[in-house]
Design a protein around this motif. Structure first.
Motif, PDB file in Angstrom:
ATOM      1  N   LEU A   1      42.238  35.764  45.657  1.00  0.00           N
ATOM      2  CA  LEU A   1      42.001  35.042  46.822  1.00  0.00           C
ATOM      3  C   LEU A   1      41.824  33.653  46.762  1.00  0.00           C
ATOM      4  O   LEU A   1      41.975  32.712  47.838  1.00  0.00           O
ATOM      5  N   LEU A   2      41.534  33.138  45.324  1.00  0.00           N
ATOM      6  CA  LEU A   2      41.432  31.658  45.403  1.00  0.00           C
ATOM      7  C   LEU A   2      42.607  30.940  45.307  1.00  0.00           C
ATOM      8  O   LEU A   2      42.973  29.817  45.618  1.00  0.00           O
ATOM      9  N   LEU A   3      43.672  31.692  45.350  1.00  0.00           N
ATOM     10  CA  LEU A   3      45.193  31.116  45.510  1.00  0.00           C
ATOM     11  C   LEU A   3      45.446  31.349  46.862  1.00  0.00           C
ATOM     12  O   LEU A   3      45.967  30.327  47.637  1.00  0.00           O
ATOM     13  N   ALA A   4      45.111  32.546  47.509  1.00  0.00           N
ATOM     14  CA  ALA A   4      45.542  32.672  49.054  1.00  0.00           C
ATOM     15  C   ALA A   4      44.905  31.950  49.932  1.00  0.00           C
ATOM     16  O   ALA A   4      45.445  31.439  50.869  1.00  0.00           O
ATOM     17  N   MET A   5      43.695  31.731  49.725  1.00  0.00           N
ATOM     18  CA  MET A   5      42.821  30.939  50.799  1.00  0.00           C
ATOM     19  C   MET A   5      43.362  29.397  51.009  1.00  0.00           C
ATOM     20  O   MET A   5      43.794  29.015  51.924  1.00  0.00           O
TER      21      MET A   5
ATOM     22  N   GLU B   1      32.653  50.402  34.727  1.00  0.00           N
ATOM     23  CA  GLU B   1      32.336  49.091  34.841  1.00  0.00           C
ATOM     24  C   GLU B   1      33.686  48.202  34.016  1.00  0.00           C
ATOM     25  O   GLU B   1      34.003  47.213  34.648  1.00  0.00           O
ATOM     26  N   ARG B   2      34.020  48.836  32.953  1.00  0.00           N
ATOM     27  CA  ARG B   2      35.098  48.429  32.344  1.00  0.00           C
ATOM     28  C   ARG B   2      36.534  48.348  33.252  1.00  0.00           C
ATOM     29  O   ARG B   2      37.187  47.282  32.908  1.00  0.00           O
ATOM     30  N   ARG B   3      36.541  49.145  33.823  1.00  0.00           N
ATOM     31  CA  ARG B   3      37.886  49.362  34.770  1.00  0.00           C
ATOM     32  C   ARG B   3      37.739  48.421  35.923  1.00  0.00           C
ATOM     33  O   ARG B   3      38.788  47.760  36.180  1.00  0.00           O
ATOM     34  N   LEU B   4      36.506  48.526  36.497  1.00  0.00           N
ATOM     35  CA  LEU B   4      36.398  47.494  37.730  1.00  0.00           C
ATOM     36  C   LEU B   4      36.280  45.770  37.500  1.00  0.00           C
ATOM     37  O   LEU B   4      36.676  45.237  38.383  1.00  0.00           O
ATOM     38  N   ALA B   5      35.817  45.580  36.386  1.00  0.00           N
ATOM     39  CA  ALA B   5      35.678  44.109  36.184  1.00  0.00           C
ATOM     40  C   ALA B   5      37.079  43.374  36.171  1.00  0.00           C
ATOM     41  O   ALA B   5      37.117  42.359  36.995  1.00  0.00           O
ATOM     42  N   PRO B   6      37.938  43.692  35.342  1.00  0.00           N
ATOM     43  CA  PRO B   6      39.219  42.955  35.442  1.00  0.00           C
ATOM     44  C   PRO B   6      39.806  42.987  36.972  1.00  0.00           C
ATOM     45  O   PRO B   6      40.450  42.170  37.490  1.00  0.00           O
ATOM     46  N   ILE B   7      39.741  44.134  37.547  1.00  0.00           N
ATOM     47  CA  ILE B   7      40.271  44.248  38.942  1.00  0.00           C
ATOM     48  C   ILE B   7      39.497  43.229  39.954  1.00  0.00           C
ATOM     49  O   ILE B   7      39.964  42.381  40.775  1.00  0.00           O
ATOM     50  N   ALA B   8      38.129  42.903  39.834  1.00  0.00           N
ATOM     51  CA  ALA B   8      37.547  42.164  40.520  1.00  0.00           C
ATOM     52  C   ALA B   8      37.633  40.744  40.312  1.00  0.00           C
ATOM     53  O   ALA B   8      37.839  40.096  41.165  1.00  0.00           O
ATOM     54  N   HIS B   9      37.914  40.513  38.840  1.00  0.00           N
ATOM     55  CA  HIS B   9      38.281  39.018  38.713  1.00  0.00           C
ATOM     56  C   HIS B   9      39.847  38.538  39.106  1.00  0.00           C
ATOM     57  O   HIS B   9      39.962  37.590  39.571  1.00  0.00           O
ATOM     58  N   TRP B  10      40.586  39.595  39.046  1.00  0.00           N
ATOM     59  CA  TRP B  10      42.078  39.310  39.681  1.00  0.00           C
ATOM     60  C   TRP B  10      42.018  39.202  41.001  1.00  0.00           C
ATOM     61  O   TRP B  10      42.675  38.423  41.885  1.00  0.00           O
ATOM     62  N   MET B  11      41.136  40.097  41.501  1.00  0.00           N
ATOM     63  CA  MET B  11      40.855  40.087  43.444  1.00  0.00           C
ATOM     64  C   MET B  11      40.325  38.484  43.667  1.00  0.00           C
ATOM     65  O   MET B  11      40.876  37.746  44.498  1.00  0.00           O
ATOM     66  N   LEU B  12      39.584  37.907  42.845  1.00  0.00           N
ATOM     67  CA  LEU B  12      39.142  36.429  42.989  1.00  0.00           C
ATOM     68  C   LEU B  12      40.074  35.766  42.873  1.00  0.00           C
ATOM     69  O   LEU B  12      40.260  34.686  43.634  1.00  0.00           O
TER      70      LEU B  12
ATOM     71  N   VAL C   1      34.007  39.516  48.237  1.00  0.00           N
ATOM     72  CA  VAL C   1      34.399  39.433  46.685  1.00  0.00           C
ATOM     73  C   VAL C   1      33.284  38.611  45.882  1.00  0.00           C
ATOM     74  O   VAL C   1      32.852  39.020  44.787  1.00  0.00           O
ATOM     75  N   VAL C   2      33.110  37.562  46.444  1.00  0.00           N
ATOM     76  CA  VAL C   2      31.973  36.650  45.653  1.00  0.00           C
ATOM     77  C   VAL C   2      30.605  37.228  45.816  1.00  0.00           C
ATOM     78  O   VAL C   2      30.001  36.980  44.730  1.00  0.00           O
ATOM     79  N   ALA C   3      30.239  37.972  46.742  1.00  0.00           N
ATOM     80  CA  ALA C   3      28.978  38.478  46.870  1.00  0.00           C
ATOM     81  C   ALA C   3      28.856  39.768  45.902  1.00  0.00           C
ATOM     82  O   ALA C   3      27.887  39.746  45.113  1.00  0.00           O
ATOM     83  N   LEU C   4      30.098  40.533  45.636  1.00  0.00           N
ATOM     84  CA  LEU C   4      30.066  41.405  44.842  1.00  0.00           C
ATOM     85  C   LEU C   4      29.963  40.794  43.326  1.00  0.00           C
ATOM     86  O   LEU C   4      29.196  41.514  42.467  1.00  0.00           O
ATOM     87  N   HIS C   5      30.634  39.967  42.926  1.00  0.00           N
ATOM     88  CA  HIS C   5      30.813  39.138  41.619  1.00  0.00           C
ATOM     89  C   HIS C   5      29.276  38.698  41.416  1.00  0.00           C
ATOM     90  O   HIS C   5      28.826  39.026  40.284  1.00  0.00           O
TER      91      HIS C   5
END
Length: 179
Positions: A95-99, A81-92, A150-154
């Protein structure tokens, strides 16, 4: 403010962004099926204006985060969870820039002038190009589906941590501390 809680500025930017993005995703899916008319044009305009606001909010969030790092992750998190949390946040964040950028590019390629909230002229990023517009429309749709996932995952992770684990993760970002 507790050391394990985000700043009020970060919390405010997060929730403004969350509300706007959820609205944009819902409206974006709905609006494409509307018949051509005044309602469709108005909804598209608002979609673009709020999309540009999300871009501005995301840039503000990134600048704030750069100067005010988030609190450390709770000690209760498992190593994966410690490894995935920052990856998920940076993916968000990506995407919040790319969209909105893909929407802005798409609008530019369509050759449609854009005035933010009807008043502030927004420059075109590319010249009018129907083929580029079609490609960007596909990109925007794919990005929207990725963002939904990604939002659903979050949200799922928040529910998991708050309801099942009860480890206080939601309270870190809740305006009132989750009480």
């Amino acid at each position: 403010m507790a050391a394990d809680k985000h700043s009020q500025t970060a919390i405010g930017l997060h929730w403004l962004t969350a509300i706007a993005v959820l609205g944009l995703l819902g409206v974006g899916i709905w609006m494409v099926g509307l018949p051509l008319g005044l309602l469709k044009l108005e909804v598209y305009a608002w979609h673009k204006w709020i999309g540009m606001a999300v871009l501005a909010l995301t840039v503000a969030r990134l600048l704030w985060r750069w100067r005010h790092p988030p609190p450390a992750l709770p000690g209760s998190l498992r190593p994966w969870e410690r490894r995935l949390a920052p990856i998920a946040h940076w993916m968000l964040f990506a995407l919040l820039l790319a969209m909105p950028l893909s929407g802005w590019l798409m609008n530019s390629a369509a050759g449609v002038g854009l005035y933010w909230f009807g008043y502030i002229p927004v420059p075109d990023l590319v010249p009018r190009d129907p083929d580029l517009f079609a490609a960007l429309r596909t990109v925007h749709k794919i990005l929207s589906r990725l963002l939904i996932a990604v939002v659903a995952l979050h949200v799922g992770a928040v529910i998991y941590h708050d309801v099942l684990r009860r480890d206080g993760v939601l309270r870190r970002m809740w305006p009132t501390g989750g009480k």
